[in-house]
Design a protein around this motif. Structure first.
Motif, PDB file in Angstrom:
ATOM      1  N   ALA A 260      68.522 -20.978 -13.941  1.00 53.21           N
ATOM      2  CA  ALA A 260      68.339 -21.155 -12.391  1.00 53.21           C
ATOM      3  C   ALA A 260      68.712 -19.825 -11.394  1.00 53.21           C
ATOM      4  O   ALA A 260      67.881 -19.668 -10.481  1.00 53.21           O
ATOM      5  N   THR A 261      69.622 -19.000 -11.872  1.00 51.17           N
ATOM      6  CA  THR A 261      70.009 -17.882 -11.082  1.00 51.17           C
ATOM      7  C   THR A 261      68.542 -16.904 -11.228  1.00 51.17           C
ATOM      8  O   THR A 261      68.339 -16.457  -9.912  1.00 51.17           O
ATOM      9  N   PHE A 262      68.015 -16.787 -12.238  1.00 53.46           N
ATOM     10  CA  PHE A 262      66.804 -16.014 -12.158  1.00 53.46           C
ATOM     11  C   PHE A 262      65.684 -16.709 -11.395  1.00 53.46           C
ATOM     12  O   PHE A 262      64.900 -15.799 -10.557  1.00 53.46           O
ATOM     13  N   ALA A 263      65.420 -17.845 -11.359  1.00 52.26           N
ATOM     14  CA  ALA A 263      64.296 -18.513 -10.812  1.00 52.26           C
ATOM     15  C   ALA A 263      64.488 -18.300  -9.099  1.00 52.26           C
ATOM     16  O   ALA A 263      63.876 -17.992  -8.213  1.00 52.26           O
ATOM     17  N   LEU A 264      66.223 -18.583  -8.726  1.00 51.34           N
ATOM     18  CA  LEU A 264      66.289 -18.384  -7.508  1.00 51.34           C
ATOM     19  C   LEU A 264      66.253 -16.980  -7.077  1.00 51.34           C
ATOM     20  O   LEU A 264      65.781 -16.766  -5.717  1.00 51.34           O
ATOM     21  N   ALA A 265      66.691 -15.786  -7.777  1.00 48.86           N
ATOM     22  CA  ALA A 265      66.457 -14.607  -7.407  1.00 48.86           C
ATOM     23  C   ALA A 265      65.097 -14.191  -7.239  1.00 48.86           C
ATOM     24  O   ALA A 265      64.860 -13.514  -6.381  1.00 48.86           O
ATOM     25  N   PHE A 266      64.095 -14.929  -8.040  1.00 51.18           N
ATOM     26  CA  PHE A 266      62.841 -14.410  -7.816  1.00 51.18           C
ATOM     27  C   PHE A 266      62.132 -14.957  -6.287  1.00 51.18           C
ATOM     28  O   PHE A 266      61.616 -14.375  -5.819  1.00 51.18           O
ATOM     29  N   VAL A 267      62.781 -16.229  -6.086  1.00 53.28           N
ATOM     30  CA  VAL A 267      62.433 -16.937  -4.747  1.00 53.28           C
ATOM     31  C   VAL A 267      62.942 -16.074  -3.633  1.00 53.28           C
ATOM     32  O   VAL A 267      62.285 -15.458  -2.652  1.00 53.28           O
ATOM     33  N   ILE A 268      64.289 -15.594  -3.785  1.00 51.64           N
ATOM     34  CA  ILE A 268      64.696 -14.601  -2.733  1.00 51.64           C
ATOM     35  C   ILE A 268      64.120 -13.312  -2.711  1.00 51.64           C
ATOM     36  O   ILE A 268      63.966 -12.835  -1.563  1.00 51.64           O
ATOM     37  N   PHE A 269      63.809 -12.846  -3.896  1.00 54.24           N
ATOM     38  CA  PHE A 269      63.150 -11.568  -3.502  1.00 54.24           C
ATOM     39  C   PHE A 269      61.649 -11.658  -3.079  1.00 54.24           C
ATOM     40  O   PHE A 269      61.391 -10.728  -2.185  1.00 54.24           O
ATOM     41  N   GLN A 270      60.995 -12.749  -3.263  1.00 56.03           N
ATOM     42  CA  GLN A 270      59.741 -12.830  -2.739  1.00 56.03           C
ATOM     43  C   GLN A 270      59.602 -13.163  -1.350  1.00 56.03           C
ATOM     44  O   GLN A 270      59.021 -12.503  -0.213  1.00 56.03           O
ATOM     45  N   TYR A 271      60.573 -14.086  -0.869  1.00 51.55           N
ATOM     46  CA  TYR A 271      60.405 -14.604   0.567  1.00 51.55           C
ATOM     47  C   TYR A 271      61.853 -14.415   1.440  1.00 51.55           C
ATOM     48  O   TYR A 271      61.431 -14.489   2.709  1.00 51.55           O
ATOM     49  N   LEU A 272      62.933 -13.814   1.007  1.00 59.50           N
ATOM     50  CA  LEU A 272      63.957 -14.080   1.814  1.00 59.50           C
ATOM     51  C   LEU A 272      64.513 -12.486   1.970  1.00 59.50           C
ATOM     52  O   LEU A 272      64.978 -11.986   3.087  1.00 59.50           O
TER      53      LEU A 272
END
Length: 246
Positions: free
Chosen positions: A14-26
């Motif tokens: 979950a943290t790696f998936a969320l980290a990817f989203v944060i990296f890409q969009y936030l």
């Protein structure tokens, strides 16, 4: 242990998936310029925060519904009045680590009494054995995921250092490849990548180390209170057993 392994696996995914989203969009562009290792550093930071929250909730639950001092006062009052059944019930209602450990000793004392009792030494040994067994089951629950916090803090430092090294390699490559004036853009990008990864690694490591030390201190306080309360209760119950035997 199986449930904890499942929880750990879910947290990692979950943290790696969320980290990817944060990296890409936030994250702002200058942070994304730190490269793909920023995703790893964000994931490690999220893991530290997750395990910190989990430990806060678990230790709060381990404290029980009744604080240690009033619980022990109530328990001693019940034992002084020979209300063993009431003491057992109070231990159940405490619903914490201290109540579970002392409740095991009280139930063992009840069993000894139901079997006709024994001398003080045997009673004391039996109660201590029950308390030690309960403690061996409870303490690992208090210490769960502390190793993960310490490990993540160390890994974050190393990942940050790796990112720093890679950034500096890029910076020096920009210097080496230039025939005239250095490529200022590539040079600044390399230095920026190095510093961003350094900062990310330090943030995750600092949170992890502070959390680990805080929870280690809390667990030590828990075990100290358990030892002190157990020693007092054992002496009281052994004394009662000896008085009944006389």
């Amino acid at each position: 242990m199986k449930n904890n392994s499942v929880f750990f696996t879910v947290v990692i995914i979950a943290t790696f998936a969320l980290a990817f989203v944060i990296f890409q969009y936030l994250l702002p562009q200058y942070v994304r310029d730190g490269g793909p290792l920023v995703i790893v550093l964000v994931a490690l930071t999220l893991m530290v925060v997750t395990f910190t929250i989990e430990r806060l909730l678990s230790l709060r639950k381990a404290g029980g519904r009744v604080a240690a001092v009033p619980f022990m006062r109530d328990l001693q009052a019940r034992l002084a009045n020979n209300d063993i059944a009431g003491a057992v019930e109070a231990s159940k209602k405490q619903q914490g680590t201290l109540g579970s450990v002392l409740g095991a000793g009280l139930r063992r004392f009840q069993s000894i009494e139901q079997m006709g009792g024994s001398d003080r030494k045997e009673t004391e040994e039996e109660i201590r054995a029950a308390i030690e067994e309960a403690t061996m089951l409870e303490v690992p629950l208090l210490e769960r995921n502390l190793v993960a916090l310490s490990t993540i803090a160390s890994i974050a430092t190393m990942v940050g250092l790796l990112g720093t090294t890679m950034g500096m390699i890029k910076a020096f490559s920009a210097l080496a490849s230039s025939t005239g004036a250095p490529d200022a853009v590539q040079l600044s990008l390399g230095i920026s990548e190095a510093l961003i990864n350094t900062a990310g690694g330090l943030v995750a490591a600092i949170i992890g180390i502070v959390s680990y030390n805080y929870f280690t201190t809390k667990v030590d306080a828990f075990t100290y209170n358990i030892d002190e309360a157990a020693a007092t209760m054992v002496q009281t119950l052994a004394h009662k057993s000896a008085a009944v035997a006389r």
